[in-house]
Design a protein around this motif. Structure first.
Motif, short mmCIF file in Angstrom:
data_model
loop_
_atom_site.label_atom_id
_atom_site.label_comp_id
_atom_site.label_asym_id
_atom_site.label_seq_id
_atom_site.Cartn_x
_atom_site.Cartn_y
_atom_site.Cartn_z
N SER A 111 0.83 -1.20 0.00
CA SER A 111 0.00 0.00 0.00
C SER A 111 0.87 1.25 0.00
N ASN B 39 0.17 4.02 1.14
CA ASN B 39 -0.05 4.77 2.38
C ASN B 39 0.75 4.23 3.55
N THR B 40 1.08 2.95 3.53
CA THR B 40 1.75 2.34 4.69
C THR B 40 3.09 1.69 4.37
N PRO C 283 -5.46 11.62 -3.73
CA PRO C 283 -6.12 11.48 -2.43
C PRO C 283 -5.73 10.17 -1.75
N LYS C 284 -5.56 10.21 -0.44
CA LYS C 284 -5.10 9.05 0.30
C LYS C 284 -6.07 7.87 0.23
N ASP C 285 -7.36 8.15 -0.02
CA ASP C 285 -8.34 7.06 -0.08
C ASP C 285 -8.47 6.45 -1.48
N THR C 286 -7.60 6.87 -2.43
CA THR C 286 -7.63 6.30 -3.77
C THR C 286 -7.17 4.85 -3.73
N PRO C 287 -8.01 3.90 -4.19
CA PRO C 287 -7.57 2.50 -4.18
C PRO C 287 -6.42 2.26 -5.14
N THR D 282 -2.58 -0.13 -5.42
CA THR D 282 -1.73 -1.16 -4.83
C THR D 282 -0.53 -1.43 -5.73
N ARG E 91 -12.52 -0.76 -8.95
CA ARG E 91 -13.60 0.19 -8.73
C ARG E 91 -14.69 -0.09 -9.75
N THR F 49 -4.96 5.37 -11.84
CA THR F 49 -6.01 5.18 -10.84
C THR F 49 -7.31 4.64 -11.43
N GLN G 230 -9.49 6.71 -12.49
CA GLN G 230 -10.40 7.83 -12.27
C GLN G 230 -10.02 8.96 -13.21
#
Length: 372
Positions: free
Chosen positions: A7, A9-10, A45-49, A51, A71, A88, A90
């Motif tokens: 991820s 983010n992490t 955005p941090k909530d964008t899926p 991987t 999505r 993304t 999107q």
């Protein structure tokens, strides 16, 4: 093949290490460089899926690529779970338009498309692969016969470029590599501007200069598209912010090239380019158009940019995707880029995709009938 998930983010430290290890400047495009990727990861955005999928061999990362999604995306009738390669999925965030897209992998690792698709342990019906470099995996491996999947060509576009080494070796320089009518148009445009004064090319030498050039480019670009009653890419706050951040982060590395061409101290045009491994990627522009149709600011600005990069010992000036007349007229060669959609033809996905293709044919027939 097993793919490990990371991820953004992490797991940023692991992602940076893996990507930097597998990325090869002489094989991959600037759009896959860590400078571009890191800025992308930090600005979406941090909530964008999203991987990073990584395959290992002998405990070494051997294959890596990002997946946007899954999505839900509505096509003609049925919504499908869609994933996207190194984007993304999107539309607002993907205005960045990745090109020369591919999957990073070690040279000594055999890559098989079917094995790779089967290893993506995500629930998906369609897999979009934008802007594929047809010379790199998976662009070089796509056929219409991938067991259990169907492959659809969404679009194919040339990426015209100037071979700068060929220009350097040519007696008479750049113009001798172009068709006679194109040479005539360029010389005519130069004569028009030189009536007012000499033409100069200036490169941004500092971040302050670069941001100033960038801001002026946005003003020219948005004005031109507004007068055509069309949207500019810079109408997007995300698009503007991403590139402002990219310039701030990467200008000092030499990856960002902003050129301003002027005549009689007035701006003719500004180009925003990327440079990596002596490959120049023309990305965005802003031109000052006069009412006089003899003014060809785009032709003059690109001509100046080609000559500038010849003198900088770069090897390629790439116009990127698009079959525009000016790109054809100014180029010496071209590549092909493809936008592909792979559909899963197993289980429920098979029925969804079959019905969807049928619906698309019906819609096309209806639209064709209305236009007749």
């Amino acid at each position: 093949m097993e793919l490990k998930h990371y991820s953004p983010n992490t797991d940023r430290d692991q992602i940076r290490s893996i990507w930097s290890e597998l990325f090869q400047p002489d094989c991959h495009s600037y759009f896959l460089s860590w400078g571009w990727i890191e800025t992308w990861l930090d600005t979406i955005p941090k909530d964008t899926p999203l991987t990073l999928l990584v395959a290992y061999r002998n405990e070494q990362a051997s294959i890596a690529f990002f997946i946007g999604g899954p999505r839900w995306r509505r096509r003609t009738i049925f919504p499908v779970r869609s994933i996207t390669l190194n984007a993304t999925g999107q539309s607002e965030l993907d205005r960045l338009c990745i090109e020369y897209n591919s999957i990073l992998h070690r040279d000594d690792v055999a890559t098989d498309l079917l094995e790779l698709l089967s290893a993506i342990r995500l629930e998906w019906h369609s897999f979009t692969l934008p802007g594929l470099d047809v010379k790199r995996f998976p662009g070089c491996a796509l056929t219409n016969e991938v067991a259990g999947y169907s492959v659809a060509l969404l679009r194919e576009e040339p990426s015209y470029f100037v071979d700068l080494e060929k220009v350097r070796q040519a007696e008479g320089g750049y113009l001798t590599q172009l068709k006679s009518n194109n040479r005539y148009q360029l010389r005519k445009a130069r004569r028009y501007y030189e009536q007012a004064g000499s033409i100069r090319t200036e490169k941004a030498e500092s971040i302050t200069d670069a941001i100033a050039f960038y801001d002026e480019l946005i003003q020219l670009n948005t004005k031109n598209w507004s007068e055509r009653q069309q949207d500019s890419a810079f109408d997007s706050a995300y698009f503007r912010g991403f590139h402002r951040e990219l310039i701030k982060r990467r200008f000092s590395t030499g990856e960002i090239q902003l050129l301003k061409v002027t005549c009689a101290e007035k701006t003719v045009g500004i180009l925003y380019n990327f440079v990596m491994n002596k490959h120049v990627y023309f990305y965005q522009c802003g031109f000052r158009y006069d009412q006089d149709t003899a003014a060809k600011p785009g032709l003059i600005t690109h001509w100046e940019a080609v000559e500038y990069n010849v003198n900088q010992s770069n090897n390629r000036y790439d116009f990127l995707a698009g079959d525009a007349q000016y790109k054809r007229s100014l180029s010496t060669d071209f590549n092909l880029l493809r936008w592909i959609e792979i559909a899963d033809n197993t289980g429920l996905s098979k029925w969804i995709n079959t019905l969807e293709r049928g619906a698309q044919k019906i819609v096309k027939r209806i639209r064709k009938g209305r236009n007749q």
